[in-house]
Design a protein around this motif. Structure first.
Motif, PDB file in Angstrom:
ATOM      1  N   ALA A 186       0.847  -1.194   0.000  1.00  0.00           N
ATOM      2  CA  ALA A 186       0.000   0.000   0.000  1.00  0.00           C
ATOM      3  C   ALA A 186       0.874   1.232   0.000  1.00  0.00           C
ATOM      4  CB  ALA A 186      -0.925   0.007   1.215  1.00  0.00           C
ATOM      5  N   ILE A 187       0.360   2.322  -0.548  1.00  0.00           N
ATOM      6  CA  ILE A 187       1.062   3.599  -0.572  1.00  0.00           C
ATOM      7  C   ILE A 187       0.176   4.623   0.114  1.00  0.00           C
ATOM      8  CG2 ILE A 187       2.006   5.444  -2.010  1.00  0.00           C
ATOM      9  CD1 ILE A 187       2.564   3.345  -4.151  1.00  0.00           C
ATOM     10  N   GLY A 188       0.744   5.340   1.076  1.00  0.00           N
ATOM     11  CA  GLY A 188      -0.052   6.331   1.788  1.00  0.00           C
ATOM     12  C   GLY A 188       0.819   7.209   2.654  1.00  0.00           C
ATOM     13  N   ILE A 189       0.196   7.996   3.498  1.00  0.00           N
ATOM     14  CA  ILE A 189       0.910   8.900   4.394  1.00  0.00           C
ATOM     15  C   ILE A 189       1.121   8.213   5.730  1.00  0.00           C
ATOM     16  CG2 ILE A 189       0.827  11.126   5.587  1.00  0.00           C
ATOM     17  CD1 ILE A 189      -0.925  12.150   3.323  1.00  0.00           C
ATOM     18  N   GLY A 190       2.383   8.120   6.155  1.00  0.00           N
ATOM     19  CA  GLY A 190       2.689   7.497   7.437  1.00  0.00           C
ATOM     20  C   GLY A 190       2.447   8.460   8.586  1.00  0.00           C
TER      21      GLY A 190
END
Length: 234
Positions: A186-190
């Motif tokens: 998944a790609i997102g804001i940590g």
């Protein structure tokens, strides 16, 4: 002993910085166990060495200067085995490595436990005593429990980039190991969740709506009080 453990954990969590926390831990553990030495070695993965970062009983000038390779000495052995080593006479062990700079000449009894976080060895917690004797099970259990509490403090300092002097540059990126919640990618804001007991780790930000922030705080207090009541009833 539980009261002592609780008091030490509370004091360490309230320490203003990681170095104060390590010094406090070494002092309190030595006093609680009645030993002559308590030392904390932290692992520097960049240098692949264990650095003496705090000690009560060894020479003060050795702190921050003396280090051991990750496979060197009894400290390295504890880290490699990832389990406690309890010796009646450390000098007779084949892995014993003498460090003249620390002034450890007279200390025979040795108990070292790994400081681990999420399966990774962060350091080694050591107590030593002049008399040749084996630490009992309750002492070993106490030190293991203390090391588990210390691991969270060290892991947070590691992630914040303030563990070693050479890592105190704010502009450098930091790496945070997470726990997978599901398979796949998944790609997102940590989002970094700061420890609840470490208020000094929460960044200061200017509030654009002060009354709104106060209202949110009041609402949070009401919800926490209700959660505590529900927990008490259960």
């Amino acid at each position: 002993m539980l009261d002592t453990l609780r008091r030490i954990v509370q004091e360490v969590n309230n320490a203003p910085d990681i170095r104060s926390a390590l010094d406090l831990m070494a002092q309190r553990v030595r006093d609680a166990m009645g030993t002559e030495v308590c030392s904390i070695y932290l692992r520097d993965n960049n240098e692949e060495r264990y650095m003496l970062m705090a000690s009560e009983g060894l020479k003060r000038e050795a702190v921050g200067r003396v280090s051991l390779g990750t496979s060197e000495g009894l400290v390295g052995q504890v880290g490699q085995r990832e389990e406690p080593i309890n010796l009646e006479d450390a000098f007779s062990h084949p892995k014993f490595h003498y460090l003249a700079e620390t002034g450890e000449d007279p200390f025979h009894a040795f108990l070292g436990v790994p400081v681990m976080h999420h399966g990774e060895v962060l350091g080694v917690l050591v107590v030593q005593q002049r008399d040749a004797r084996r630490f009992d099970q309750s002492e070993e259990a106490f030190l293991v429990t203390i090391s588990a509490q210390l691991s969270a403090v060290i892991a947070h300092a590691h992630a914040s980039g303030v563990l070693f002097d050479q890592l105190d540059t704010k502009d450098l990126p930091s790496i945070h190991d997470g726990q997978p919640g599901s398979t796949g990618a998944a790609i997102g804001i940590g989002v970094l969740l700061f420890p609840e007991t470490d208020l000094s780790a929460v960044p200061d930000r200017d509030a654009t709506d002060i009354s709104g922030e106060i209202a949110l705080l009041d609402e949070a207090l009401v919800r926490v009080r209700q959660e505590i009541r529900d927990l008490a009833e259960r």
